[in-house]
Design a protein around this motif. Structure first.
Motif, short mmCIF file in Angstrom:
data_model
loop_
_atom_site.label_atom_id
_atom_site.label_comp_id
_atom_site.label_asym_id
_atom_site.label_seq_id
_atom_site.Cartn_x
_atom_site.Cartn_y
_atom_site.Cartn_z
N ILE A 134 -28.74 19.73 -3.69
CA ILE A 134 -28.01 20.42 -4.55
C ILE A 134 -27.22 21.65 -3.95
N VAL A 135 -27.97 22.22 -3.26
CA VAL A 135 -27.49 23.36 -2.35
C VAL A 135 -26.09 23.00 -1.65
N ARG A 136 -26.21 21.79 -0.80
CA ARG A 136 -25.22 21.64 -0.15
C ARG A 136 -24.07 21.11 -0.97
N GLY A 137 -24.35 20.30 -2.13
CA GLY A 137 -23.17 19.90 -3.19
C GLY A 137 -22.64 21.03 -3.63
N GLY A 138 -23.44 22.10 -3.90
CA GLY A 138 -22.57 23.38 -4.48
C GLY A 138 -21.70 24.08 -3.58
N GLN A 139 -21.94 24.28 -2.36
CA GLN A 139 -21.12 24.82 -1.19
C GLN A 139 -19.87 23.85 -1.25
N ILE A 140 -20.15 22.62 -1.13
CA ILE A 140 -18.88 21.50 -1.19
C ILE A 140 -18.00 21.79 -2.35
N PHE A 141 -18.69 21.71 -3.60
CA PHE A 141 -17.87 22.02 -4.94
C PHE A 141 -17.12 23.21 -4.93
N LEU A 142 -17.65 24.27 -4.54
CA LEU A 142 -17.21 25.57 -4.61
C LEU A 142 -15.92 25.75 -3.54
N THR A 143 -15.92 25.01 -2.42
CA THR A 143 -15.11 25.17 -1.50
C THR A 143 -13.90 24.17 -2.08
N ASN A 144 -14.10 23.02 -2.44
CA ASN A 144 -13.10 22.19 -2.87
C ASN A 144 -12.63 22.00 -4.32
N CYS A 145 -13.38 22.26 -5.16
CA CYS A 145 -13.15 21.83 -6.44
C CYS A 145 -12.91 22.90 -7.86
N THR A 146 -13.42 24.13 -7.23
CA THR A 146 -13.44 24.93 -8.45
C THR A 146 -11.86 25.48 -8.72
N ALA A 147 -11.01 25.47 -7.65
CA ALA A 147 -9.66 25.83 -7.99
C ALA A 147 -9.06 25.20 -9.23
N CYS A 148 -9.59 23.96 -9.50
CA CYS A 148 -9.11 23.15 -10.58
C CYS A 148 -10.07 22.95 -11.84
N HIS A 149 -11.27 22.67 -11.38
CA HIS A 149 -12.39 22.35 -12.25
C HIS A 149 -13.29 23.62 -12.64
N ASN A 150 -13.03 24.87 -12.25
CA ASN A 150 -13.72 26.01 -12.67
C ASN A 150 -15.11 26.01 -12.02
N PHE A 151 -15.55 27.10 -11.63
CA PHE A 151 -16.98 27.29 -10.98
C PHE A 151 -18.01 26.44 -11.62
N GLU A 152 -17.87 26.19 -12.84
CA GLU A 152 -19.10 25.44 -13.64
C GLU A 152 -18.42 24.14 -14.03
N GLY A 153 -17.49 23.62 -13.55
CA GLY A 153 -16.89 22.11 -13.87
C GLY A 153 -16.64 22.24 -15.17
#
Length: 291
Positions: A164-183
């Protein structure tokens, strides 16, 4: 004559003769088993091939009825007279793209548009599998993932927390620009939008990462390993159980929505209350002066 028969009988009863007989028996049994096993394997392979062919043919019939008007009778795509794509080619998209698009109801679309919206699917899972098998036969592409690809249930509690910790780091780096920090999703250029991915089935998130639907970039195994995709899904799943310490989250859309709410509702309410107090005080003074 009797002596020869006696010697032969003694040799038969010897230890060497028994070992030879046992060896011959084992060889015969092994050969027979190999023949039977080979026949069973060939029969199973033939049955599987026949099943696959039947599924592909069923998918082709569904494709011709439901998809060929946009994607062409052979999945080659259709181009309009001005050079735009009426429907893109499906050669090489793989079964994962079909399972995602049809399984989430995005396909078939009522009419071509900037972005396909998720809705109730028009097909059963067996029909989706048949369509996916047919499209996969058009050219090699990403295959439909198995549950073991995106589930962390087989990991220990410590390994799940680390994922979960690794996934959060990957998500914040690659996905938050479009999907928001909370998805929770967000707006995109030219009328598109990044949809909310909270509460979406894990298989579809994995397929979206793998195939890159609409404006989303694709993350092949060279960009994000299967384990990293699994970790991102684990992080998104953990958000549903996370405690919101900031109070009213306003859907998790971030500081713009929160600032707008503060100005319109918060400061607006205070200004309105101040005006009411001033007006009420003025009326009270006038009444006293008249008396």
């Amino acid at each position: 004559m009797n002596r020869s028969a006696g010697r032969l009988s003694r040799h038969r009863r010897g230890r060497l003769a028994g070992a030879v007989v046992l060896l011959l028996g084992l060889v015969a049994a092994g050969s027979l088993y190999s023949l039977l096993a080979t026949g069973a394997t060939s029969s199973a392979a033939a049955t599987k091939a026949a099943t696959t062919d039947t599924q592909v043919e069923e998918g082709r019939q569904l494709f011709l009825v439901s998809c060929s008007s946009c994607h062409g009778s052979n999945g080659q795509g259709i181009t309009t007279t001005d050079g735009n794509e009426y429907g893109p080619t499906l050669v090489g998209v793989g079964s994962a793209a079909v399972d995602f698009q049809v399984g989430t109801g995005r396909m078939p679309m009522a009419q071509p548009g900037q972005q396909a919206e998720a809705k109730e699917t028009a097909f059963t899972q067996d029909e989706i599998d048949a369509l996916a098998a047919y499209v996969a036969s058009l050219g090699p592409g990403p295959s439909t993932p198995d549950e073991s690809d995106y589930s962390i249930d087989d990991l220990t509690d410590e390994e799940q927390e680390a994922a979960i910790v690794r996934g959060g780091q990957i998500f914040l780096t690659n996905c938050t620009a479009c999907h928001n920090f909370e998805g929770s999703g967000g707006a995109m250029p030219r009328g598109g939008h990044a949809p909310q991915i909270r509460g979406v089935e894990a298989k579809y998130i994995y397929e979206a990462l793998l195939t890159g639907p609409q404006q989303m970039p694709s993350f092949s195994d060279g960009n994000l390993t299967p384990e990293e995709k699994r970790d991102v899904i684990a992080y998104l799943g953990s958000l549903d159980d996370a405690t919101g310490y900031g109070g009213f989250g306003l859907g998790g859309f971030g500081p713009v929505a929160e600032g707008l709410f503060a100005w319109v509702v918060g400061i607006g309410s205070m200004v309105g209350f101040a005006v009411w107090i001033a007006a009420h005080t003025t009326r009270s003074k006038r009444k006293k002066a008249t008396a």
